[in-house]
Design a protein around this motif. Structure first.
Motif, PDB file in Angstrom:
ATOM      1  N   UNK A  23      35.913   7.534  -3.542  1.00  0.00           N
ATOM      2  CA  UNK A  23      35.678   7.727  -2.108  1.00  0.00           C
ATOM      3  C   UNK A  23      34.264   7.295  -1.768  1.00  0.00           C
ATOM      4  N   UNK A  24      34.135   6.313  -0.870  1.00  0.00           N
ATOM      5  CA  UNK A  24      32.818   5.860  -0.431  1.00  0.00           C
ATOM      6  C   UNK A  24      32.298   6.719   0.715  1.00  0.00           C
ATOM      7  N   UNK A  25      33.179   6.988   1.692  1.00  0.00           N
ATOM      8  CA  UNK A  25      32.809   7.803   2.856  1.00  0.00           C
ATOM      9  C   UNK A  25      33.792   8.960   2.973  1.00  0.00           C
ATOM     10  N   UNK A  26      33.266  10.157   3.146  1.00  0.00           N
ATOM     11  CA  UNK A  26      34.107  11.331   3.383  1.00  0.00           C
ATOM     12  C   UNK A  26      33.700  11.965   4.703  1.00  0.00           C
ATOM     13  N   UNK A  27      34.659  12.064   5.614  1.00  0.00           N
ATOM     14  CA  UNK A  27      34.427  12.673   6.918  1.00  0.00           C
ATOM     15  C   UNK A  27      35.239  13.953   6.970  1.00  0.00           C
ATOM     16  N   UNK A  28      34.580  15.069   7.227  1.00  0.00           N
ATOM     17  CA  UNK A  28      35.255  16.364   7.210  1.00  0.00           C
ATOM     18  C   UNK A  28      34.830  17.193   8.419  1.00  0.00           C
ATOM     19  N   UNK A  67      39.044   9.967   4.709  1.00  0.00           N
ATOM     20  CA  UNK A  67      38.205   9.312   3.706  1.00  0.00           C
ATOM     21  C   UNK A  67      38.318   7.804   3.830  1.00  0.00           C
ATOM     22  N   UNK A  68      37.266   7.112   3.399  1.00  0.00           N
ATOM     23  CA  UNK A  68      37.298   5.651   3.272  1.00  0.00           C
ATOM     24  C   UNK A  68      37.036   5.330   1.803  1.00  0.00           C
ATOM     25  N   UNK A 105      30.777  17.049   8.603  1.00  0.00           N
ATOM     26  CA  UNK A 105      30.197  16.309   7.489  1.00  0.00           C
ATOM     27  C   UNK A 105      30.584  14.834   7.526  1.00  0.00           C
ATOM     28  N   UNK A 106      29.593  13.985   7.272  1.00  0.00           N
ATOM     29  CA  UNK A 106      29.824  12.558   7.018  1.00  0.00           C
ATOM     30  C   UNK A 106      29.025  12.226   5.762  1.00  0.00           C
ATOM     31  N   UNK A 107      29.701  12.039   4.664  1.00  0.00           N
ATOM     32  CA  UNK A 107      29.027  11.770   3.400  1.00  0.00           C
ATOM     33  C   UNK A 107      29.252  10.323   3.000  1.00  0.00           C
ATOM     34  N   UNK A 108      28.166   9.598   2.817  1.00  0.00           N
ATOM     35  CA  UNK A 108      28.205   8.188   2.411  1.00  0.00           C
ATOM     36  C   UNK A 108      27.558   8.090   1.036  1.00  0.00           C
ATOM     37  N   UNK A 113      45.128   1.896   4.785  1.00  0.00           N
ATOM     38  CA  UNK A 113      45.349   3.245   5.296  1.00  0.00           C
ATOM     39  C   UNK A 113      45.127   3.255   6.803  1.00  0.00           C
ATOM     40  N   UNK A 114      45.755   4.219   7.474  1.00  0.00           N
ATOM     41  CA  UNK A 114      45.693   4.267   8.925  1.00  0.00           C
ATOM     42  C   UNK A 114      45.389   5.687   9.385  1.00  0.00           C
TER      43      UNK A 114
END
Length: 322
Positions: free
Chosen positions: A3-8, A30-31, A67-70, A222-223
């Motif tokens: 996971x590169x980016x996690x948005x929660x 997630x991205x 949260x936005x984790x990069x 993914x969508x």
């Protein structure tokens, strides 16, 4: 995949005359590294605002929670200095309208090479890299075109210059906001193919913002579907588009003309899209939903897994899937 980016639980409040308006509410997805995630929905659904929250380009006065984790960086709390260091080098954005995004007073080559000049590289090295990148994105006579101003390029070439600017430093994440909207169909196809080629070559992940389901069906793995600032559905793009688990997604798919025929839109989405400032109680889609029941008008549906890898924010998701 990693996971590169996690948005929660991402929420965004914007200032307004009558008090803050929550334009993004509890968005999570997630991205993965090296993949393309599509963010889709009608105008005003919060697609661009979500992308802007990731890269830290929200309007003044915006309040971000969640949260936005990069990688290992918390983008919500890291501070503007850290965000500036990440932009261009690790994260970049391709905006919808290149004519509005490019500086009309600066030559194309100078704008494309700005990220590299910021690192203190020699002028000759930057120029060589700029010309190479313009060539890679398919701009003819790149050395000459680097001296042109934006108004001297066609719409397609301006968009290619924007892509070159976004990709020149080899970012890990590219945010593409409707990158082909202003282009004709044949140019759209070439630009999307170019984006995909560069993404594979650089190993970048991409968040593609669009309202065009046909674009998503060809590009995204993914969508994530947004409605009135909330996630209504998410999953593998091919599965979501072929077997929706939310009435809104199903309505979007039905409203798209057949790809292989020249038929007009046979089943347009009824009603008017809800806007965050006037979001209905309960499920925001319930005034337009043919499956709405009494609790849809009062209870906000949680985003839940309704099948392996399929998430839907619908009380009646099982009925949609059957």
């Amino acid at each position: 995949m990693d996971t590169l980016v996690r948005i929660a639980g991402l929420s965004v409040d914007l200032p307004a005359a009558d008090g803050p308006v929550r334009v993004i509410e509890d968005v999570s997805f997630d991205i993965p590294a090296g993949t393309t995630v599509g963010l889709i929905g009608e105008t005003g659904s919060g697609k661009t605002m979500t992308a802007m929250a990731i890269i830290g380009l929200l309007p003044e006065g915006a309040v971000v929670t969640g949260e936005i984790t990069f990688g290992g960086t918390d983008l919500v709390r890291c501070g503007e200095a850290r965000l500036r260091a990440l932009r261009g080098d690790e994260m970049s954005m391709i905006f919808q309208d290149p004519m509005a995004s490019l500086n009309p007073t600066q030559r194309i080559g100078r704008q494309v090479g700005e990220v590299l000049r910021r690192t203190g590289r020699p002028r000759a090295e930057v120029r060589e890299r700029v010309i190479d990148m313009l060539d890679r994105v398919g701009i003819p006579e790149p050395a000459r075109r680097a001296r042109d101003y934006p108004h001297e390029l066609s719409g397609g070439l301006r968009q290619r210059a924007m892509i070159a600017m976004a990709m020149i430093a080899g970012p890990s994440l590219v945010l593409a906001d409707e990158p082909t909207t202003a282009l004709d169909v044949t140019v759209q196809a070439r630009v999307l193919a170019l984006l995909r080629k560069l993404q594979v070559e650089e190993g970048s992940a991409m968040l593609l913002v669009s309202h065009d389901l046909r674009v998503m069906s060809h590009v995204a793995q993914d969508l994530v579907v947004l409605y009135a600032g909330r996630v209504t559905e998410r999953g593998a793009a091919s599965v979501v588009l072929n077997r929706p688990a939310h009435p809104y997604t199903e309505a979007l798919v039905r409203s798209v003309p057949a790809i292989r025929t020249r038929t007009a839109i046979a089943d347009p989405l009824p009603g008017t899209s809800a806007v965050p400032a006037q979001r209905p109680s309960g499920c925001a889609f319930h005034p337009r939903c043919p499956l709405a029941v009494s609790r849809c008008r009062t209870d906000i549906p949680s985003l839940r897994e309704v099948a392996p890898g399929r998430w839907s924010a619908c009380h009646e998701a099982e009925k949609v899937l059957t």
